[in-house]
Design a protein around this motif. Structure first.
Motif, PDB file in Angstrom:
ATOM      1  N   ALA A 175       0.826  -1.213   0.000  1.00  0.00           N
ATOM      2  CA  ALA A 175       0.000   0.000   0.000  1.00  0.00           C
ATOM      3  C   ALA A 175       0.859   1.262   0.000  1.00  0.00           C
ATOM      4  O   ALA A 175       0.620   2.190  -0.770  1.00  0.00           O
ATOM      5  N   GLY A 176       1.865   1.284   0.838  1.00  0.00           N
ATOM      6  CA  GLY A 176       2.647   2.502   1.042  1.00  0.00           C
ATOM      7  C   GLY A 176       3.555   2.859  -0.124  1.00  0.00           C
ATOM      8  O   GLY A 176       3.971   4.013  -0.254  1.00  0.00           O
ATOM      9  N   TYR A 177       3.873   1.869  -0.956  1.00  0.00           N
ATOM     10  CA  TYR A 177       4.731   2.123  -2.121  1.00  0.00           C
ATOM     11  C   TYR A 177       3.948   1.945  -3.428  1.00  0.00           C
ATOM     12  O   TYR A 177       4.529   2.006  -4.510  1.00  0.00           O
ATOM     13  N   GLY A 178       2.635   1.706  -3.322  1.00  0.00           N
ATOM     14  CA  GLY A 178       1.808   1.532  -4.522  1.00  0.00           C
ATOM     15  C   GLY A 178       2.312   0.406  -5.404  1.00  0.00           C
ATOM     16  O   GLY A 178       2.347   0.535  -6.640  1.00  0.00           O
ATOM     17  N   LEU A 179       2.685  -0.715  -4.795  1.00  0.00           N
ATOM     18  CA  LEU A 179       3.268  -1.818  -5.574  1.00  0.00           C
ATOM     19  C   LEU A 179       2.178  -2.554  -6.348  1.00  0.00           C
ATOM     20  O   LEU A 179       1.070  -2.753  -5.838  1.00  0.00           O
ATOM     21  N   PRO A 180       2.509  -2.978  -7.579  1.00  0.00           N
ATOM     22  CA  PRO A 180       1.477  -3.601  -8.424  1.00  0.00           C
ATOM     23  C   PRO A 180       1.267  -5.079  -8.072  1.00  0.00           C
ATOM     24  O   PRO A 180       2.209  -5.868  -8.102  1.00  0.00           O
ATOM     25  N   VAL A 181       0.032  -5.418  -7.727  1.00  0.00           N
ATOM     26  CA  VAL A 181      -0.337  -6.828  -7.509  1.00  0.00           C
ATOM     27  C   VAL A 181      -1.699  -7.062  -8.160  1.00  0.00           C
ATOM     28  O   VAL A 181      -2.422  -6.110  -8.466  1.00  0.00           O
ATOM     29  N   GLY A 182      -2.034  -8.314  -8.375  1.00  0.00           N
ATOM     30  CA  GLY A 182      -3.309  -8.673  -9.001  1.00  0.00           C
ATOM     31  C   GLY A 182      -4.491  -8.416  -8.079  1.00  0.00           C
ATOM     32  O   GLY A 182      -4.309  -8.104  -6.900  1.00  0.00           O
ATOM     33  N   PRO A 183      -5.699  -8.567  -8.606  1.00  0.00           N
ATOM     34  CA  PRO A 183      -6.910  -8.221  -7.843  1.00  0.00           C
ATOM     35  C   PRO A 183      -7.073  -9.000  -6.540  1.00  0.00           C
ATOM     36  O   PRO A 183      -7.481  -8.417  -5.527  1.00  0.00           O
ATOM     37  N   ALA A 184      -6.753 -10.293  -6.547  1.00  0.00           N
ATOM     38  CA  ALA A 184      -6.948 -11.075  -5.315  1.00  0.00           C
ATOM     39  C   ALA A 184      -5.976 -10.594  -4.236  1.00  0.00           C
ATOM     40  O   ALA A 184      -6.362 -10.410  -3.070  1.00  0.00           O
ATOM     41  N   ALA A 185      -4.725 -10.367  -4.630  1.00  0.00           N
ATOM     42  CA  ALA A 185      -3.732  -9.885  -3.657  1.00  0.00           C
ATOM     43  C   ALA A 185      -4.095  -8.479  -3.187  1.00  0.00           C
ATOM     44  O   ALA A 185      -3.954  -8.145  -2.007  1.00  0.00           O
ATOM     45  N   GLN A 186      -4.569  -7.636  -4.094  1.00  0.00           N
ATOM     46  CA  GLN A 186      -4.955  -6.270  -3.712  1.00  0.00           C
ATOM     47  C   GLN A 186      -6.118  -6.300  -2.714  1.00  0.00           C
ATOM     48  O   GLN A 186      -6.155  -5.528  -1.746  1.00  0.00           O
ATOM     49  N   ALA A 187      -7.062  -7.218  -2.951  1.00  0.00           N
ATOM     50  CA  ALA A 187      -8.200  -7.333  -2.021  1.00  0.00           C
ATOM     51  C   ALA A 187      -7.690  -7.732  -0.630  1.00  0.00           C
ATOM     52  O   ALA A 187      -8.195  -7.248   0.395  1.00  0.00           O
ATOM     53  N   TYR A 188      -6.694  -8.592  -0.602  1.00  0.00           N
ATOM     54  CA  TYR A 188      -6.111  -9.013   0.691  1.00  0.00           C
ATOM     55  C   TYR A 188      -5.399  -7.838   1.367  1.00  0.00           C
ATOM     56  O   TYR A 188      -5.528  -7.632   2.579  1.00  0.00           O
ATOM     57  N   VAL A 189      -4.687  -7.055   0.576  1.00  0.00           N
ATOM     58  CA  VAL A 189      -4.028  -5.855   1.112  1.00  0.00           C
ATOM     59  C   VAL A 189      -5.083  -4.912   1.709  1.00  0.00           C
ATOM     60  O   VAL A 189      -4.948  -4.432   2.846  1.00  0.00           O
ATOM     61  N   ASP A 190      -6.144  -4.667   0.948  1.00  0.00           N
ATOM     62  CA  ASP A 190      -7.197  -3.748   1.407  1.00  0.00           C
ATOM     63  C   ASP A 190      -7.848  -4.262   2.695  1.00  0.00           C
ATOM     64  O   ASP A 190      -8.257  -3.476   3.559  1.00  0.00           O
ATOM     65  N   GLN A 191      -7.959  -5.573   2.789  1.00  0.00           N
ATOM     66  CA  GLN A 191      -8.540  -6.192   3.992  1.00  0.00           C
ATOM     67  C   GLN A 191      -7.704  -5.816   5.227  1.00  0.00           C
ATOM     68  O   GLN A 191      -8.251  -5.466   6.270  1.00  0.00           O
ATOM     69  N   HIS A 192      -6.394  -5.863   5.072  1.00  0.00           N
ATOM     70  CA  HIS A 192      -5.514  -5.464   6.191  1.00  0.00           C
ATOM     71  C   HIS A 192      -5.684  -3.982   6.508  1.00  0.00           C
ATOM     72  O   HIS A 192      -5.776  -3.598   7.675  1.00  0.00           O
ATOM     73  N   LEU A 193      -5.702  -3.141   5.466  1.00  0.00           N
ATOM     74  CA  LEU A 193      -5.774  -1.690   5.719  1.00  0.00           C
ATOM     75  C   LEU A 193      -7.057  -1.312   6.456  1.00  0.00           C
ATOM     76  O   LEU A 193      -7.082  -0.350   7.222  1.00  0.00           O
ATOM     77  N   ALA A 194      -8.125  -2.074   6.188  1.00  0.00           N
ATOM     78  CA  ALA A 194      -9.426  -1.766   6.804  1.00  0.00           C
ATOM     79  C   ALA A 194      -9.620  -2.466   8.142  1.00  0.00           C
ATOM     80  O   ALA A 194     -10.613  -2.209   8.835  1.00  0.00           O
ATOM     81  N   ASP A 195      -8.700  -3.341   8.499  1.00  0.00           N
ATOM     82  CA  ASP A 195      -8.861  -4.113   9.730  1.00  0.00           C
ATOM     83  C   ASP A 195      -8.811  -3.172  10.947  1.00  0.00           C
ATOM     84  O   ASP A 195      -7.885  -2.360  11.074  1.00  0.00           O
ATOM     85  N   PRO A 196      -9.790  -3.258  11.850  1.00  0.00           N
ATOM     86  CA  PRO A 196      -9.817  -2.335  12.989  1.00  0.00           C
ATOM     87  C   PRO A 196      -8.539  -2.355  13.829  1.00  0.00           C
ATOM     88  O   PRO A 196      -8.107  -1.298  14.306  1.00  0.00           O
ATOM     89  N   ALA A 197      -7.922  -3.515  13.981  1.00  0.00           N
ATOM     90  CA  ALA A 197      -6.690  -3.578  14.785  1.00  0.00           C
ATOM     91  C   ALA A 197      -5.559  -2.847  14.062  1.00  0.00           C
ATOM     92  O   ALA A 197      -4.833  -2.048  14.663  1.00  0.00           O
ATOM     93  N   PHE A 198      -5.417  -3.103  12.780  1.00  0.00           N
ATOM     94  CA  PHE A 198      -4.384  -2.418  12.002  1.00  0.00           C
ATOM     95  C   PHE A 198      -4.614  -0.908  12.056  1.00  0.00           C
ATOM     96  O   PHE A 198      -3.671  -0.127  12.240  1.00  0.00           O
ATOM     97  N   ARG A 199      -5.871  -0.498  11.921  1.00  0.00           N
ATOM     98  CA  ARG A 199      -6.183   0.938  11.944  1.00  0.00           C
ATOM     99  C   ARG A 199      -5.871   1.542  13.312  1.00  0.00           C
ATOM    100  O   ARG A 199      -5.430   2.692  13.395  1.00  0.00           O
ATOM    101  N   ARG A 200      -6.111   0.777  14.351  1.00  0.00           N
ATOM    102  CA  ARG A 200      -5.830   1.302  15.690  1.00  0.00           C
ATOM    103  C   ARG A 200      -4.324   1.536  15.858  1.00  0.00           C
ATOM    104  O   ARG A 200      -3.883   2.563  16.386  1.00  0.00           O
ATOM    105  N   TRP A 201      -3.546   0.578  15.384  1.00  0.00           N
ATOM    106  CA  TRP A 201      -2.079   0.716  15.451  1.00  0.00           C
ATOM    107  C   TRP A 201      -1.634   1.943  14.659  1.00  0.00           C
ATOM    108  O   TRP A 201      -0.837   2.756  15.115  1.00  0.00           O
TER     109      TRP A 201
END
Ligand SMILES: N[C@@H](CCC(=O)N[C@@H](CS)C(=O)NCC(=O)O)C(=O)O
Length: 240
Positions: A175-201
């Motif tokens: 996410a932080g470097y805008g690295l190119p990945v396919g849709p499934a991997a991007q969805a997994y990345v987005d899942q982490h970014l939206a995770d309440p624990a990750f957001r709290r950190w």
């Protein structure tokens, strides 16, 4: 029955994020103590935890020190079998251990060339062939894990597990470097970014000012690509 976790700066310490997620995501009690990883007092702060030299370090409720995230993970999984830190299925669990171990030992190019930072998105970053090879390997491993999913959630093995803990900072790098990945991997990345624990950190990370962070110098900076937190000091920064 509270553990203590010695961590580095939340904005930059990927291993500390892993250590903390092991508690936060599985409801285990922990108090954190931050070292001066970037303020210059790190070596002095760590003297109290010798022979540990790196963060995170866990102190058990009985006062025993454990360093290295893999060791912390296995110790917590052994001490809290009811918390489900590893997948319940034997084969899924073996694969999850493999993924965590490969992350712990590998992905050198990604780690060296894209140091973890949770402040902004670095624009126009071109990944080297070695980083591209790491990204392809990640996608291969994540796709393989999907074959073991218990179907109970969107994480690598369905329910959130220690494998996801180990890949949370990887998602942050993508996410932080805008690295190119396919849709499934991007969805997994987005899942982490939206995770309440990750957001709290990340929200806690943003409460500490870093006027001149050493990452992404010479690149334009855009807003963090995940959900915005209350404090976004770098959202409009163009260069640092
Ligand atoms: N293999 C270690 C890596 C820990 C690590 O490299 N931590 C970094 C912070 S993210 C650190 O303590 N750096 C301080 C230094 O290198 O002096 C683990 O799994 O915990």
């Amino acid at each position: 029955m509270t553990y203590t976790l010695i961590i580095g700066d939340r904005a930059f310490s990927s291993w500390s994020l892993r250590g903390w997620l092991m508690f936060e995501k599985f409801g285990l009690p922990v108090e954190t103590r931050m070292t001066g990883l970037y303020s210059g007092t790190f070596a002095q702060d760590m003297q109290a935890y010798a022979p540990a030299r790196l963060v995170p370090v866990m102190v058990t409720p009985e006062g025993h020190l454990v360093g290295e995230t893999l060791a912390i993970a296995e110790t917590l999984a052994e001490r809290h079998p009811e918390a489900g830190l590893w997948p319940a299925d034997r084969d899924a669990r073996a694969t999850a251990r493999w993924l965590a171990a490969e992350m712990h030992a590998g992905f050198r190019a990604l780690r060296d060339e894209c140091p973890c930072q949770l402040l902004f998105r670095i624009e126009g970053f071109t990944p080297s062939p070695a980083v591209q090879a790491d990204l392809a390997r990640l996608e291969e491993l994540w796709a393989d894990a999907a074959g073991f999913s218990d179907g109970s959630g969107p994480w690598l093995f369905g329910a959130y597990s220690l494998a996801d803990v180990f890949y949370a900072p990887v998602a942050a790098r993508i996410a932080g470097y805008g690295l190119p990945v396919g849709p499934a991997a991007q969805a997994y990345v987005d899942q982490h970014l939206a995770d309440p624990a990750f957001r709290r950190w990340r929200a806690e990370a943003l409460t500490v000012p870093y006027p001149d962070p050493p990452y992404g110098r010479g690149y334009e900076k855009g807003p963090w690509p995940g959900p915005a937190e209350e404090v976004e000091p770098y959202a409009t920064a163009k260069t640092v």
